[in-house]
Write a protein that holds these residues in place. Structure first.
Motif, PDB file in Angstrom:
ATOM      1  N   GLN A 192      65.428  -9.578 -12.729  1.00  0.00           N
ATOM      2  CA  GLN A 192      66.113  -8.369 -12.293  1.00  0.00           C
ATOM      3  C   GLN A 192      65.192  -7.186 -12.551  1.00  0.00           C
ATOM      4  OE1 GLN A 192      69.945  -8.599 -14.472  1.00  0.00           O
ATOM      5  NE2 GLN A 192      70.912  -8.605 -12.460  1.00  0.00           N
ATOM      6  N   VAL A 222      63.996  -6.142 -16.288  1.00  0.00           N
ATOM      7  CA  VAL A 222      65.025  -6.128 -17.322  1.00  0.00           C
ATOM      8  C   VAL A 222      64.549  -7.008 -18.481  1.00  0.00           C
ATOM      9  CG1 VAL A 222      67.378  -6.804 -17.895  1.00  0.00           C
ATOM     10  CG2 VAL A 222      66.905  -5.661 -15.726  1.00  0.00           C
ATOM     11  N   HIS A 268      74.032  -9.606 -27.780  1.00  0.00           N
ATOM     12  CA  HIS A 268      75.023  -9.944 -26.768  1.00  0.00           C
ATOM     13  C   HIS A 268      75.211 -11.453 -26.800  1.00  0.00           C
ATOM     14  CE1 HIS A 268      76.235 -10.920 -22.501  1.00  0.00           C
ATOM     15  NE2 HIS A 268      77.154 -10.037 -22.838  1.00  0.00           N
ATOM     16  N   PRO A 272      73.824  -5.757 -20.459  1.00  0.00           N
ATOM     17  CA  PRO A 272      74.694  -6.522 -19.561  1.00  0.00           C
ATOM     18  C   PRO A 272      76.161  -6.157 -19.752  1.00  0.00           C
ATOM     19  CG  PRO A 272      74.083  -7.874 -21.420  1.00  0.00           C
ATOM     20  CD  PRO A 272      73.320  -6.585 -21.575  1.00  0.00           C
ATOM     21  N   ASP A 324      68.023  -7.710  -7.815  1.00  0.00           N
ATOM     22  CA  ASP A 324      67.662  -9.098  -8.104  1.00  0.00           C
ATOM     23  C   ASP A 324      66.434  -9.483  -7.283  1.00  0.00           C
ATOM     24  OD1 ASP A 324      69.795  -9.633  -9.886  1.00  0.00           O
ATOM     25  OD2 ASP A 324      71.152  -9.957  -8.193  1.00  0.00           O
ATOM     26  N   SER A 329      76.814  -4.006 -15.757  1.00  0.00           N
ATOM     27  CA  SER A 329      75.500  -3.678 -16.297  1.00  0.00           C
ATOM     28  C   SER A 329      75.317  -2.163 -16.313  1.00  0.00           C
ATOM     29  CB  SER A 329      74.401  -4.320 -15.446  1.00  0.00           C
ATOM     30  OG  SER A 329      74.476  -5.728 -15.511  1.00  0.00           O
TER      31      SER A 329
END
Length: 483
Positions: free
Chosen positions: A224, A202, A104, A121, A176, A81
């Motif tokens: 996240q 995120v 993605h 990511p 996280d 990331s």
């Protein structure tokens, strides 16, 4: 209609695609003929490196001008990331109104016009650059594209980490935050300098929390958080910052039973609850020992953003349906004192909000007589909001009688008025209102409104003075009370 249509699909692997061509047709219409052409390869994707890539252009037709609808495609890979920024700089902004998308695994991460920054990511990323406003005379559409990436710092299994903060740049950590947990993130230096912290989920476009040296942030789902650290001044070769990420589980918050807790040092007490619909929520604290606790109350929404706070033992706020959080703290914590408390919730309709703290209509000494109020909905303390199909400013009054009373109210103004009378400020249908009138043609002005109704002893109603549509201004409210 004879126009060409483009459909472009990026693919990082060899595979088969199914294309379906359809048209909206009525019964009896003739079949629609079309030509379907596959360009192989459609567009070779350019591999982007960090930095600026100059002299790019959108695909051209046989005449050398822009081939309307088609885009330029790029790809790059991330080992892990990263925090990235993408900038598109058109050579002629009058011709190329750029639009781009980042993808993605076939899913769109985000879109932008000329710039974007955020977390990307690990794996292959595809960038598509398009012209958002196509024109026949656009000509050659040239631009530059710039990609910048920086690695994200991670904390260890104990939530600890270190990084170097340099002048004029953010240092980023990726943390996280599981569902139902509250993140406590701290940053410190050997010089005890101030470290500015901001946190962005995120996938979000703006920070959800900011603080100096410390932030608290609850999470309703598994998320996240991009934590950005920065410092002011000339930092020389950089300053080493130590961070600590700690997770605290929020206790379940009951809307019907008493909630018990203890506002421990630094952490306080955290609760998580759920509302089935938008609600006017009031939480009241009762300290175990009143003189030991200076309570602080804060409500947080499902996204972790602060909604309201109070330095008293009670807090009222409209909360949207879904998950919410309650934080209880002792603002002047003293060790070995009693920081225990109980918290009770009062759940009411959001409609009650317009009735709170409303001016009281006088009833005189004997509860009977004729009275008059001069008012103005413009600049009233009640917010402009839709109410029963009304979008004008309103003013709300409360009227309480101690005996059975006949009430008559007339609203006079030089603009189109409306009068509502409700007993709970949450009526949604005509039949729920105590009384209602729009345009009483018996008055001197056809736009005046008037109502008459009976009230039982020791009851309260709310009189709402408003207007039709967006009508508003000064008015006179005349009312009489008879027993």
């Amino acid at each position: 209609d004879g126009d060409d249509s483009w459909f472009e699909v990026p693919s990082m692997v060899e595979r088969e695609l199914l294309f379906v061509v359809a048209a909206t047709m009525d019964e009896g219409d003739d079949p629609v003929a079309f030509n379907l052409t596959q360009i192989t390869p459609n567009t070779t994707m350019t591999v982007l490196q960090d930095g600026a890539t100059q002299d790019q252009r959108l695909p051209a037709n046989e005449a050398g001008a822009n081939e309307a609808g088609r885009g330029s495609w790029y790809t790059f890979s991330n080992e892990g990331s990263v925090f990235a920024s993408v900038t598109i700089a058109p050579e002629n902004e009058d011709a190329l109104q750029s639009r781009f998308a980042l993808l993605h695994n076939d899913a769109v991460i985000d879109t932008g016009a000329t710039s974007w920054e955020g977390v990307l990511p690990a794996g292959d990323i595809v960038l598509a650059v398009l012209d958002d406003e196509q024109a026949e005379d656009d000509g050659i559409l040239s631009f530059a594209v710039e990609l910048e990436r920086s690695a994200l710092n991670l904390t260890d299994e104990n939530g600890a980490g270190t990084a170097t903060v340099i002048t004029g740049e953010d240092t980023n950590f990726l943390v996280d935050v599981p569902a139902g947990q509250v993140l406590h993130f701290t940053a410190s230096t050997n010089e005890n300098a101030t470290v500015a912290i901001s946190g962005t989920w995120v996938g979000g476009n703006a920070p959800i929390i900011r603080g100096d040296n410390m932030i608290w942030l609850p999470s309703a789902g598994d998320n996240q958080l991009l934590v950005s650290l920065s410092m002011e001044g000339d930092l020389g070769e950089g300053v080493t910052v130590s961070v600590q990420a700690t997770l605290h589980e929020a206790a379940a918050f009951s809307l019907v039973e008493e909630n018990a807790g203890e506002a421990v040092e630094n952490t306080g007490a955290w609760f998580m609850g759920t509302l089935e619909e938008d609600t006017l929520l009031t939480v009241t604290l009762t300290p175990g020992t009143a003189e030991h606790m200076q309570p602080g109350l804060t409500f947080y929404g499902a996204d972790g953003g602060s909604l309201a706070s109070s330095e008293t033992a009670s807090l009222r706020q409209v909360i949207s349906a879904g998950t919410f959080f309650v934080h209880v703290s002792d603002r002047e914590f003293v060790a070995e004192e009693d920081q225990s408390f109980t918290a009770n919730a009062l759940v009411q309709s959001p409609g009650l909000l317009v009735c709170l703290n409303s001016p009281v209509m006088s009833t005189g000494e004997n509860g009977v007589g004729d009275f008059e109020i001069q008012g103005n909905t413009v600049g009233s303390e009640v917010a402009v909001q839709p109410l029963y199909g009304n979008s004008s400013p309103i003013q709300v009054y409360s009227l309480t009688v101690t005996a059975d009373t006949q009430v008559s109210i007339n609203m006079e103004a030089a603009w189109d008025t409306k009068l509502w009378v409700v007993d709970d400020c949450n009526a949604e249908r005509y039949g729920d209102w105590v009384a209602y009138n729009d345009d009483d043609y018996r008055g001197a002005n056809a736009y005046d409104s008037a109502v008459s109704f009976n009230m039982a002893a020791n009851t309260t109603v709310f009189v709402i003075a408003g207007g039709f549509g967006t009508s508003s201004g000064a008015y006179t409210l005349q009312y009489s009370l008879e027993q």
